[in-house]
Structures are given as structure tokens and as C-alpha cells.
Scaffold this motif. Structure first.
Motif, PDB file in Angstrom:
ATOM      1  N   PRO A 267      19.653  17.752   5.848  1.00  0.00           N
ATOM      2  CA  PRO A 267      18.806  19.172   5.950  1.00  0.00           C
ATOM      3  C   PRO A 267      17.550  19.149   5.025  1.00  0.00           C
ATOM      4  N   GLY A 268      17.431  18.186   4.314  1.00  0.00           N
ATOM      5  CA  GLY A 268      16.035  18.158   3.329  1.00  0.00           C
ATOM      6  C   GLY A 268      15.085  17.655   3.985  1.00  0.00           C
ATOM      7  N   MET A 269      13.779  17.532   3.051  1.00  0.00           N
ATOM      8  CA  MET A 269      12.630  17.019   3.493  1.00  0.00           C
ATOM      9  C   MET A 269      12.879  15.482   3.887  1.00  0.00           C
ATOM     10  N   SER A 270      11.888  15.033   4.662  1.00  0.00           N
ATOM     11  CA  SER A 270      11.960  13.429   5.025  1.00  0.00           C
ATOM     12  C   SER A 270      10.362  12.841   4.890  1.00  0.00           C
ATOM     13  N   PHE A 271      10.457  11.573   5.091  1.00  0.00           N
ATOM     14  CA  PHE A 271       8.888  11.065   5.206  1.00  0.00           C
ATOM     15  C   PHE A 271       9.105   9.726   5.971  1.00  0.00           C
ATOM     16  N   TYR A 272       8.219   9.556   6.544  1.00  0.00           N
ATOM     17  CA  TYR A 272       8.137   8.082   7.246  1.00  0.00           C
ATOM     18  C   TYR A 272       7.528   7.130   6.261  1.00  0.00           C
ATOM     19  N   GLN A 273       8.233   5.867   6.212  1.00  0.00           N
ATOM     20  CA  GLN A 273       7.808   4.824   5.230  1.00  0.00           C
ATOM     21  C   GLN A 273       7.439   3.709   6.069  1.00  0.00           C
ATOM     22  N   LYS A 274       6.303   3.204   6.150  1.00  0.00           N
ATOM     23  CA  LYS A 274       5.833   2.063   6.805  1.00  0.00           C
ATOM     24  C   LYS A 274       5.479   1.110   5.805  1.00  0.00           C
ATOM     25  N   ASN A 275       4.860   1.179   4.927  1.00  0.00           N
ATOM     26  CA  ASN A 275       4.423   0.400   3.598  1.00  0.00           C
ATOM     27  C   ASN A 275       5.820   0.180   2.724  1.00  0.00           C
ATOM     28  N   ALA A 276       6.003  -1.068   2.344  1.00  0.00           N
ATOM     29  CA  ALA A 276       7.068  -1.311   1.525  1.00  0.00           C
ATOM     30  C   ALA A 276       7.131  -0.623   0.272  1.00  0.00           C
ATOM     31  N   PRO A 277       8.026   0.066  -0.337  1.00  0.00           N
ATOM     32  CA  PRO A 277       7.947   0.591  -1.725  1.00  0.00           C
ATOM     33  C   PRO A 277       7.895  -0.456  -2.660  1.00  0.00           C
ATOM     34  N   GLU A 278       7.588  -0.112  -3.813  1.00  0.00           N
ATOM     35  CA  GLU A 278       7.485  -1.103  -5.066  1.00  0.00           C
ATOM     36  C   GLU A 278       8.158  -0.461  -6.164  1.00  0.00           C
ATOM     37  N   PRO A 279       8.741  -1.314  -7.043  1.00  0.00           N
ATOM     38  CA  PRO A 279       8.927  -2.839  -6.817  1.00  0.00           C
ATOM     39  C   PRO A 279      10.077  -2.892  -5.816  1.00  0.00           C
ATOM     40  N   LEU A 280       9.771  -3.891  -5.275  1.00  0.00           N
ATOM     41  CA  LEU A 280      10.677  -4.878  -4.152  1.00  0.00           C
ATOM     42  C   LEU A 280      11.684  -5.641  -4.660  1.00  0.00           C
ATOM     43  N   PRO A 281      13.080  -5.695  -4.480  1.00  0.00           N
ATOM     44  CA  PRO A 281      14.101  -6.704  -4.834  1.00  0.00           C
ATOM     45  C   PRO A 281      13.380  -8.011  -4.401  1.00  0.00           C
ATOM     46  N   PRO A 282      13.812  -9.202  -4.942  1.00  0.00           N
ATOM     47  CA  PRO A 282      13.387 -10.545  -4.784  1.00  0.00           C
ATOM     48  C   PRO A 282      13.786 -11.011  -3.205  1.00  0.00           C
ATOM     49  N   PHE A 283      14.927 -10.328  -2.637  1.00  0.00           N
ATOM     50  CA  PHE A 283      15.294 -10.824  -1.587  1.00  0.00           C
ATOM     51  C   PHE A 283      14.494  -9.945  -0.383  1.00  0.00           C
ATOM     52  N   VAL A 284      13.905  -9.202  -0.397  1.00  0.00           N
ATOM     53  CA  VAL A 284      13.342  -8.445   0.519  1.00  0.00           C
ATOM     54  C   VAL A 284      11.956  -9.027   0.908  1.00  0.00           C
ATOM     55  N   LYS A 285      11.640  -9.475   2.091  1.00  0.00           N
ATOM     56  CA  LYS A 285      10.418 -10.035   2.636  1.00  0.00           C
ATOM     57  C   LYS A 285       9.447  -9.110   3.254  1.00  0.00           C
ATOM     58  N   THR A 286       8.510  -9.396   3.322  1.00  0.00           N
ATOM     59  CA  THR A 286       7.434  -8.606   3.975  1.00  0.00           C
ATOM     60  C   THR A 286       6.574  -9.169   4.821  1.00  0.00           C
ATOM     61  N   ALA A 287       5.676  -8.380   5.721  1.00  0.00           N
ATOM     62  CA  ALA A 287       4.738  -9.026   6.789  1.00  0.00           C
ATOM     63  C   ALA A 287       3.420  -7.845   6.911  1.00  0.00           C
ATOM     64  N   THR A 288       2.330  -8.441   6.491  1.00  0.00           N
ATOM     65  CA  THR A 288       1.292  -7.449   6.687  1.00  0.00           C
ATOM     66  C   THR A 288       0.420  -7.481   7.999  1.00  0.00           C
ATOM     67  N   GLN A 289       0.315  -6.190   8.616  1.00  0.00           N
ATOM     68  CA  GLN A 289      -0.481  -6.123   9.696  1.00  0.00           C
ATOM     69  C   GLN A 289      -1.323  -4.774   9.608  1.00  0.00           C
ATOM     70  N   ASP A 290      -2.532  -5.000   9.873  1.00  0.00           N
ATOM     71  CA  ASP A 290      -3.421  -3.637   9.817  1.00  0.00           C
ATOM     72  C   ASP A 290      -3.466  -3.103   8.388  1.00  0.00           C
ATOM     73  N   ASN A 291      -3.378  -3.821   7.489  1.00  0.00           N
ATOM     74  CA  ASN A 291      -3.642  -3.356   6.019  1.00  0.00           C
ATOM     75  C   ASN A 291      -2.405  -2.672   5.588  1.00  0.00           C
ATOM     76  N   ILE A 292      -1.115  -2.695   6.497  1.00  0.00           N
ATOM     77  CA  ILE A 292       0.056  -2.192   5.936  1.00  0.00           C
ATOM     78  C   ILE A 292       1.109  -3.450   5.622  1.00  0.00           C
TER      79      ILE A 292
END
Length: 294
Positions: A66-91
Motif C-alpha cells: 500500500p505504500g510508496m515505491s520506487f524503481y531501482q536501477k543503480n545498485a545501492p551502496e554499500p553492497l554486500p561482497p557477494f553482489v556483482k554488478t555490471a555497468t551500462q549507459d552509466n548505470i
């Protein structure tokens, strides 16, 4: 899923903090964060298959549906060490590779998973998806429309799998061989879309602007493209009934099954009996069709 110990669980050797396990995420269904994480663990062999090695967008609901929501594309900080990322179009996107990442995101109240339609570092589609998007919140004709499109695809020699979006619409998935381009699939999509709208003008439209569609179902062949997303197969949806995007049998489409029939509290039983329906359809050869339309 391992039981919580002092506010954390250990999964595949990775410690994951669990906060507010009693928080209601889907109040109408009585689904707390703890229940949600259990259901995510059960869905993981299926959901991860369509998210791994892709660029992930999630929709987070910190206070539940029922509450507010938001889209998350950029990985939040800090990231756990087991979470991998990939960068595309500065995201910097999260790579949802395994159960630890999935449960970590679940604890952040990520209730929907929308992966890219291509693998990270690639410009080629993983599969072909047609999106049937109703203009009305309740559309009793959605399965009729789905069946019509399925028949047209079969007439082209293509087997496909329909899936509920988990919201109001349906996506139709055609597994493909690697190497086909998004532009090639758009050509087929436009061909099929034009055909069904001419045959059934009261049911389908190719009009992109929702305000101009009336009560027609939008045949969206444009959403399937690089840089865009669609709801992953088996993703939960932030709808009051905790629906899950669920692949269907064509027989179920003919029986006018409702998208609300499949939700977090019964999806395990369905998967136990039917398995992953998408995996049961081999890759289809679309190259010849594309060449004839070029």
C-alpha cells in the motif's frame, strides 16, 4: 530457507541481514517479509533462470504494497561482497546471480524483478516477447486475445508460451536461437500485430498512447528492445493479491484462466506439478520469417 539467527541467515556461505521479518508486505494476503523470503527461496530455481547474467531493475516497496515505491536501477551502496554488478549507459546494475542476492533484495522489499531482455555485454535478445497490455484494469477478453495471437504464431510455425504479467496483461514468449536481433523481432512483431488488429479491430490496437486506445488491448511489439524491461517469469508483483507472473498452458488460456489465480501462496504447488513451462518449448527458428519480411 535457513531459519533466521540473530537477525541474519546464512545462504550458500553468505550472511544476509534480515530486518523487520514481521513487517506486512502484502497485508490483504497476510504475507510478511519472513513469508516473502521463504517464497522467494522456493521461486529461486525458476526466477533466477530468467534473471541471471542480465541487467536488473527492481521495484522496492519499503512499507509494503500500500505504500510508496520506487524503481531501482543503480545498485545501492554499500553492497554486500557477494553482489556483482555490471555497468551500462552509466548505470551500475545489480547482477542477480544466486539465492543470496535474491534474498538480500527481498529483505530490501524489492517486490518485483524486471531484468533486461538481453544479457549484460550483449545487444542480442535472449528470447522474443510480445506484450498484450489491456487498457482497462479488469479485462475479461485478455485470454481471448492471447489465444488469437497464439494461433497466428502457430500458423507461422512458431510454438510459444503465454505467461501472465502478474498484473493485468499477458506476455507471449517465443524461445529463439542466439543471433537474432531486436530489430528483426520487431519486424515480425509488427507483422503479427498489424494482422491481428486488422482481423479483430474491436479487440486489438497498435496505438501507443493509452488515452487513444479506448477499451482495446495494446499489442505492444515495441517494448521488446535493448534497454527496456518486462516482468520476469515467476516474479512476484506488487498487487494486492500478491500475484506472480506465471507461464500458462494453452489449454488454460482456452479455459479463460484469470491472472489473479496464481500468487505467492499457491505458486509452489503449481511449480511442483507443472515445472517450468517455458523450458519445455525448444528454441524456434525465426530467421526465415524475418528474411521474408525484410
Amino acid at each position: 530457507m535457513p531459519a533466521a539467527i540473530k537477525g541474519s541467515i546464512t545462504v550458500n556461505g553468505q550472511a544476509i541481514a534480515i530486518t523487520n521479518p514481521d513487517k506486512l508486505l502484502w497485508p490483504e494476503m497476510g504475507i510478511t517479509k519472513e513469508i516473502y523470503l521463504q517464497k522467494l527461496a522456493a521461486l529461486s530455481p525458476y526466477l533466477l533462470r530468467y534473471c541471471q547474467n542480465r541487467l536488473l531493475t527492481v521495484i522496492r516497496y519499503p512499507h509494503g504494497v500500500p505504500g510508496m515505491s520506487f524503481y531501482q536501477k543503480n545498485a545501492p551502496e554499500p553492497l554486500p561482497p557477494f553482489v556483482k554488478t555490471a555497468t551500462q549507459d552509466n548505470i551500475t546494475y545489480i547482477m542477480l546471480q544466486g539465492l543470496p542476492e535474491l534474498l538480500w533484495l527481498g529483505n530490501l522489499a524489492a517486490l518485483e524483478f524486471h531484468p533486461s531482455l538481453h544479457y549484460a555485454g550483449s545487444e542480442l535478445p535472449c528470447e522474443w516477447m510480445i506484450d498484450l497490455d489491456p487498457s482497462r484494469e479488469v479485462e475479461p477478453r485478455i485470454m481471448e486475445a492471447t489465444a488469437i495471437v497464439g494461433d497466428v504464431l502457430r500458423s507461422l510455425g512458431l510454438n510459444s508460451v503465454p505467461k501472465t504479467s502478474g498484473a493485468t496483461g499477458v506476455q507471449i514468449i517465443v524461445p529463439i536461437h542466439p543471433g537474432v536481433t531486436f530489430d528483426g523481432l520487431r519486424r515480425i512483431g509488427h507483422f503479427v500485430g498489424r494482422f491481428v488488429t486488422e482481423k479483430h479491430p474491436e479487440l486489438f490496437t497498435l496505438e501507443r498512447l493509452k488515452k487513444n486506445r479506448g477499451d482495446k488491448i495494446y499489442f505492444d511489439y515495441l517494448q521488446h528492445y535493448g534497454g527496456k524491461t518486462l516482468a520476469a517469469p515467476y516474479t512476484p508483483r506488487a498487487r494486492p493479491l500478491a500475484t506472480v507472473s506465471t507461464p500458462l498452458l494453452w489449454m488454460e488460456v482456452e479455459q479463460n484462466v484469470s491472472p489473479t489465480d496464481f500468487h505467492l501462496l499457491n505458486i509452489e504447488e503449481r511449480l511442483s506439478s507443472k515445472g517450468d513451462l517455458i523450458q519445455k518449448v525448444p528454441a524456434q527458428r525465426v530467421e526465415d520469417i524475418i528474411s521474408q519480411l525484410s
